[in-house]
Design an enzyme around this catalytic site. Structure first.
Site, mmCIF file in Angstrom:
data_model
loop_
_atom_site.group_PDB
_atom_site.id
_atom_site.type_symbol
_atom_site.label_atom_id
_atom_site.label_comp_id
_atom_site.label_asym_id
_atom_site.label_seq_id
_atom_site.Cartn_x
_atom_site.Cartn_y
_atom_site.Cartn_z
ATOM 1 N N HIS A 67 -2.509 7.766 6.656
ATOM 2 C CA HIS A 67 -1.389 8.797 6.240
ATOM 3 C C HIS A 67 -2.067 9.986 5.568
ATOM 4 C CE1 HIS A 67 2.324 6.576 6.209
ATOM 5 N NE2 HIS A 67 1.679 5.062 5.481
ATOM 6 N N GLY A 71 0.868 -1.096 -0.156
ATOM 7 C CA GLY A 71 0.125 -0.130 0.059
ATOM 8 C C GLY A 71 0.891 1.303 -0.250
HETATM 9 CO CO CO Z 1 2.341 3.428 5.479
#
Ligand code: CO
Length: 167
Positions: A137, A45
Site C-alpha cells: 500500500h 492490517g
Molecule cells: Co489492503
C-alpha cells in the site's frame, strides 16, 4: 482530526507514500486512529494511504493469539524467502473482493515503533502475508494488482462500484 477509509480509485492509494521524518506525538495519534478504524472495520492490517494519508505507516493485528499487534513506521522488507505460497487476500479499500495472491512465505522486515525504536521482525505465515500486503500500500499497490489479468477482469463491475464509494 477524523479520518475515513478510502477505496480503490483514490489517488493517495495509487501514490508512493512519504517517509515519516519525525516520530512524534502526531504520528502516535495517527497510529491510534488507524487501529481504531482497523478494528471497527474488522481488518487485520491497515496502511496510512487507506485513510488518505500518504505517509509510510502501517498497523497490523493478526488476532491469532500470538500477540502480533504491531505498528511500523517507515517499514522496509529486507529479505524475502524463495519459498512462496498462495493465500486468499482481501482489503478494506477493496471491499467484497477476495483473491489468491502468491507471495514469499517468510520475510525479514524492519521499521520503527511509535517511540522511535528500531525493530527488526522475522515474520512467517499470516503475519508475513499482512506485512507484505500493507507495505505494498505504501508503494501504491493493491492486492488486485498482483493477480492475473483475467481474474481481475472478473471483478471489473464490482471495482467500478467500489470506485464510487470514494467521497
Ligand atoms: Co489492503
Amino acid at each position: 482530526m477524523s479520518y475515513n477509509l478510502v477505496f480503490y480509485g483514490n489517488e493517495t492509494l495509487k501514490g508512493i507514500a512519504e517517509p515519516v521524518e519525525n516520530i512524534d506525538g502526531s504520528v502516535a495519534a495517527i497510529i491510534d486512529e488507524m487501529y481504531e478504524i482497523m478494528y471497527r472495520e474488522r481488518g487485520i492490517g491497515l496502511a496510512a494511504p487507506q485513510i488518505d494519508l500518504g505517509r509510510r505507516i502501517i498497523v497490523v493485528d493478526t488476532q491469532d493469539g500470538n500477540g502480533n499487534k504491531i505498528a511500523l513506521i517507515n517499514p522496509v522488507i529486507k529479505e524475502f524467502s524463495d519459498r512462496t505460497n498462495p493465500f486468499e487476500e482481501g482489503c478494506l479499500s477493496v471491499p467484497g473482493i477476495n483473491a489468491d495472491v502468491i507471495r514469499p512465505s517468510e520475510i525479514l522486515i524492519s521499521g520503527f515503533d511509535r517511540n522511535g525504536k528500531e525493530l527488526e521482525i522475522e515474520a512467517r505465515g499470516l503475519l508475513a502475508r499482512v506485512f507484505q500486503h500493507e507495505v505494498d500500500h505504501l508503494d501504491g499497490f493493491l492486492f488486485i494488482d498482483r493477480i492475473d489479468n483475467y481474474i481481475r477482469e472478473e471483478f471489473r463491475s464490482e471495482l467500478k462500484k467500489i470506485k464510487k464509494m470514494n467521497r
